[in-house]
Design a protein around this motif. Structure first.
Motif, PDB file in Angstrom:
ATOM      1  N   PHE A  72      12.160 -15.192-122.371  1.00  0.00           N
ATOM      2  CA  PHE A  72      13.400 -14.592-122.879  1.00  0.00           C
ATOM      3  C   PHE A  72      13.816 -13.397-122.010  1.00  0.00           C
ATOM      4  O   PHE A  72      14.996 -13.232-121.692  1.00  0.00           O
ATOM      5  CB  PHE A  72      13.219 -14.137-124.327  1.00  0.00           C
ATOM      6  N   ILE A  73      12.844 -12.553-121.668  1.00  0.00           N
ATOM      7  CA  ILE A  73      13.141 -11.401-120.819  1.00  0.00           C
ATOM      8  C   ILE A  73      13.646 -11.858-119.453  1.00  0.00           C
ATOM      9  O   ILE A  73      14.611 -11.297-118.898  1.00  0.00           O
ATOM     10  CB  ILE A  73      11.891 -10.516-120.665  1.00  0.00           C
ATOM     11  N   ASP A  74      13.008 -12.882-118.885  1.00  0.00           N
ATOM     12  CA  ASP A  74      13.407 -13.377-117.565  1.00  0.00           C
ATOM     13  C   ASP A  74      14.814 -13.974-117.587  1.00  0.00           C
ATOM     14  O   ASP A  74      15.621 -13.751-116.676  1.00  0.00           O
ATOM     15  CB  ASP A  74      12.406 -14.419-117.062  1.00  0.00           C
ATOM     16  N   VAL A  75      15.124 -14.745-118.640  1.00  0.00           N
ATOM     17  CA  VAL A  75      16.458 -15.332-118.755  1.00  0.00           C
ATOM     18  C   VAL A  75      17.508 -14.238-118.921  1.00  0.00           C
ATOM     19  O   VAL A  75      18.574 -14.276-118.298  1.00  0.00           O
ATOM     20  CB  VAL A  75      16.513 -16.326-119.934  1.00  0.00           C
ATOM     21  N   ASN A  76      17.204 -13.232-119.742  1.00  0.00           N
ATOM     22  CA  ASN A  76      18.139 -12.122-119.912  1.00  0.00           C
ATOM     23  C   ASN A  76      18.391 -11.406-118.594  1.00  0.00           C
ATOM     24  O   ASN A  76      19.522 -11.003-118.295  1.00  0.00           O
ATOM     25  CB  ASN A  76      17.603 -11.149-120.961  1.00  0.00           C
ATOM     26  N   ALA A  77      17.341 -11.242-117.788  1.00  0.00           N
ATOM     27  CA  ALA A  77      17.506 -10.590-116.486  1.00  0.00           C
ATOM     28  C   ALA A  77      18.413 -11.396-115.566  1.00  0.00           C
ATOM     29  O   ALA A  77      19.166 -10.833-114.770  1.00  0.00           O
ATOM     30  CB  ALA A  77      16.140 -10.386-115.834  1.00  0.00           C
ATOM     31  N   GLN A  78      18.365 -12.718-115.685  1.00  0.00           N
ATOM     32  CA  GLN A  78      19.122 -13.577-114.775  1.00  0.00           C
ATOM     33  C   GLN A  78      20.565 -13.792-115.207  1.00  0.00           C
ATOM     34  O   GLN A  78      21.453 -13.917-114.356  1.00  0.00           O
ATOM     35  CB  GLN A  78      18.410 -14.929-114.643  1.00  0.00           C
ATOM     36  N   ILE A  79      20.834 -13.848-116.522  1.00  0.00           N
ATOM     37  CA  ILE A  79      22.204 -14.167-116.952  1.00  0.00           C
ATOM     38  C   ILE A  79      22.852 -13.056-117.773  1.00  0.00           C
ATOM     39  O   ILE A  79      24.035 -13.144-118.083  1.00  0.00           O
ATOM     40  CB  ILE A  79      22.240 -15.492-117.738  1.00  0.00           C
ATOM     41  N   ASP A  80      22.085 -12.007-118.142  1.00  0.00           N
ATOM     42  CA  ASP A  80      22.644 -10.838-118.828  1.00  0.00           C
ATOM     43  C   ASP A  80      23.326 -11.210-120.141  1.00  0.00           C
ATOM     44  O   ASP A  80      24.333 -10.616-120.530  1.00  0.00           O
ATOM     45  CB  ASP A  80      23.636 -10.106-117.918  1.00  0.00           C
ATOM     46  N   ALA A  81      22.791 -12.207-120.851  1.00  0.00           N
ATOM     47  CA  ALA A  81      23.363 -12.616-122.128  1.00  0.00           C
ATOM     48  C   ALA A  81      22.859 -11.711-123.249  1.00  0.00           C
ATOM     49  O   ALA A  81      21.832 -11.050-123.131  1.00  0.00           O
ATOM     50  CB  ALA A  81      23.005 -14.068-122.430  1.00  0.00           C
ATOM     51  N   THR A  82      23.592 -11.695-124.349  1.00  0.00           N
ATOM     52  CA  THR A  82      23.194 -10.983-125.563  1.00  0.00           C
ATOM     53  C   THR A  82      22.249 -11.876-126.367  1.00  0.00           C
ATOM     54  O   THR A  82      22.586 -13.017-126.663  1.00  0.00           O
ATOM     55  CB  THR A  82      24.434 -10.647-126.413  1.00  0.00           C
ATOM     56  N   PHE A  83      21.071 -11.364-126.704  1.00  0.00           N
ATOM     57  CA  PHE A  83      20.075 -12.132-127.450  1.00  0.00           C
ATOM     58  C   PHE A  83      19.919 -11.578-128.857  1.00  0.00           C
ATOM     59  O   PHE A  83      19.893 -10.356-129.049  1.00  0.00           O
ATOM     60  CB  PHE A  83      18.696 -12.046-126.776  1.00  0.00           C
TER      61      PHE A  83
END
Length: 381
Positions: free
Chosen positions: A183-194
Motif C-alpha cells: 500500500f505504501i509503495d503504491v501510494n508513493a507511485q500514484i499519489d492516490a488517497t487511501f
C-alpha cells in the motif's frame, strides 16, 4: 494527486437500527488513512456508503464538488470511476485467470484496444508483484496473491481514491506486513488517497498518515496518527492493546455492572489478555528503496504543523520530535520551546482539538503551497 473526500454529518440506519450517526471527517488528498473500530460498528458499511452502494439518511460525501449522497445516478456512475476498491477476499472471478480478472474493468468501462489493455494489465501486475502469474486461476494461488490481484484490478482505471476493506483478513502477520508495504509503495507511485478499514493494530500503527475510530455509533476521533496513538481515551487504549479491560465488550459495549465485575476480577489477578502495553508512536513504514518519495508526506507535514497548536500535548511533542532539525527550523518549532508552551497552557481535550496560541508561537510555513481544508466539525483535521 488523489482527490480530497469531505464527509459531513453522515448518518446511516437499517430500519430502526442506527449504524453510525453524524460522522464528519476529511480524507486529505494523497494521504493514507485508516479506520478502526470493534466488529459490528459499520466500517464496511461506511465504505459502501462512500461509493454510493448504500444511501445514508443524512449528511454529505463530497468529491470534486459532487455529493455522492444526493447526486444523480449518472453523476454517481461517473464519480465511481475515481474509486478503486479492494474487497476483503479480493472478490475475483473464479473462472477467470488473473489477467482477465485485472482486465475486466478496462473491458467494461473503456474502449481501449486489447494491446493497450495488455500493457496496462501487465504494468499493474508488475506493480503488485504478480508478474508471471497472469495465467493462474484464483483457486491456484495463495490468499496473499489473491489480495494483490484484487489490488491490481483496483488500480487499472488509475483511481484517485482507493478503498481497502480488511486487507489482513485471512493473512498471517508476515503477509499482512508485505501487503502493508505494498500500500505504501503504491501510494508513493500514484499519489492516490487511501482509506483502509482494518482490525490489525500493527498495520494501523505503522502504515497510515491519519487514523479514525468508530465506536458506539459515532466517530470517536479522526486526525493525524499521533493523536490516536497517544490518546488516553479508554476505548482507544483498550482497542490498541486488545485487552478485555475497558468499555468494549463482546456486544460492542459493556454496562457498568459488567465493567465493575471485570475490574474486580482483574484486580484480583486475572489476566485481561491482549498484548502488554502497546504505547508510543512507532516509525511509519517508508516506500521500498528505489521508489519515489511519498508526496503526501510533505503535504501532511505542512497540514499538521498548521493545526499543531490545536492538538493534545503528547501528540504535539511526538510530532515535533519526529522532525529533523532542519524541519524544526523550517516550521519554527523546537522541543524545549514546545515543552514550555505545554507547561504554560496545559493539555487540550483530545475530542475537541481546539485552542489558540499567540501568533508568534504558531508554526510557520515559509513557501508552503498546499492549503489545508477548513475545520469542518468536531474530530475532522
Amino acid at each position: 494527486m488523489g482527490a480530497e473526500v469531505v464527509i459531513e454529518g453522515l448518518t446511516k440506519s437499517f430500519g430502526k437500527q442506527t449504524i453510525w450517526r453524524d460522522v464528519t471527517l476529511t480524507l486529505p488528498p494523497g494521504e493514507v488513512s485508516v479506520l478502526l473500530g470493534p466488529s459490528g460498528t459499520g466500517k464496511s458499511v461506511f465504505l459502501k456508503s462512500m461509493i454510493g452502494l448504500l444511501k445514508p439518511e443524512r449528511g454529505s460525501c463530497v468529491i470534486n464538488g459532487v455529493d455522492i449522497v444526493t447526486c444523480s445516478e449518472h453523476k454517481l456512475y461517473d464519480t465511481r470511476k475515481m474509486f478503486g476498491v479492494l474487497f476483503q477476499d479480493g472478490a475475483l472471478f473464479g473462472s477467470m485467470n488473473l489477467y482477465d480478472n485485472v482486465a475486466f474493468p478496462l473491458r467494461e468501462h473503456t474502449k481501449k484496444s486489447e494491446s493497450e489493455i495488455k500493457r496496462i494489465v501487465l504494468e499493474k501486475l508488475e506493480m503488485t508483484g504478480l508478474s508471471g502469474a497472469e495465467k493462474k486461476l484464483p483457486g491456484e494461488i495463495s490468499g496473499g496473491m489473491r489480495k494483490r490481484a484484487g489490488l491490481a484490478r483496483a488500480l487499472v482505471l488509475d483511481p484517485e481514491i482507493i478503498l481497502v476493506d480488511e486487507p489482513d483478513s485471512g493473512l498471517d502477520p508476515v503477509r499482512t506486513t508485505y501487503i502493508s508495504q505494498l500500500f505504501i509503495d503504491v501510494n508513493a507511485q500514484i499519489d492516490a488517497t487511501f482509506l483502509i478499514v482494518t482490525h490489525n493494530i500493527n498495520l494501523a500503527r505503522t502504515v497510515p498518515d491519519n487514523i479514525g475510530m468508530l465506536f458506539r455509533k459515532e466517530l470517536v476521533m479522526f486526525g493525524p496518527r499521533e493523536v490516536l496513538l497517544t490518546s488516553e481515551e479508554p476505548v482507544v487504549k483498550q482497542f490498541l492493546n486488545g485487552t478485555m479491560d475497558g468499555p468494549i465488550g463482546m456486544s460492542e459495549e459493556k454496562d457498568s455492572a459488567q465493567m465493575a465485575a471485570e475490574r474486580a476480577m482483574f484486580e484480583a489477578g486475572h489476566h485481561a489478555g491482549g498484548v502488554e502495553d502497546v504505547s508510543g508512536v512507532p516509525a511509519q513504514m517508508q516506500p521500498t528503496p528505489g521508489l519515489p518519495e511519498r508526496q503526501g508526506v510533505r503535504r501532511r507535514k505542512d497540514r499538521v504543523m498548521r493545526i499543531l497548536h490545536t492538538l493534545p500535548a503528547e501528540a504535539r511533542e511526538t510530532i515535533i520530535a519526529s522532525l529533523t532539525p532542519e524541519e524544526q527550523r523550517h516550521y519554527g518549532v523546537g522541543p524545549a520551546r514546545q515543552t514550555a508552551r505545554i507547561n504554560n497552557r496545559g493539555d487540550v481535550p483530545p475530542r475537541h482539538h481546539s485552542g489558540q496560541l499567540p501568533t508568534d508561537q504558531v508554526a510557520q510555513l515559509p513557501g508552503a503551497q498546499w492549503q489545508a481544508p477548513p475545520n469542518r466539525g468536531q474530530g475532522s483535521t
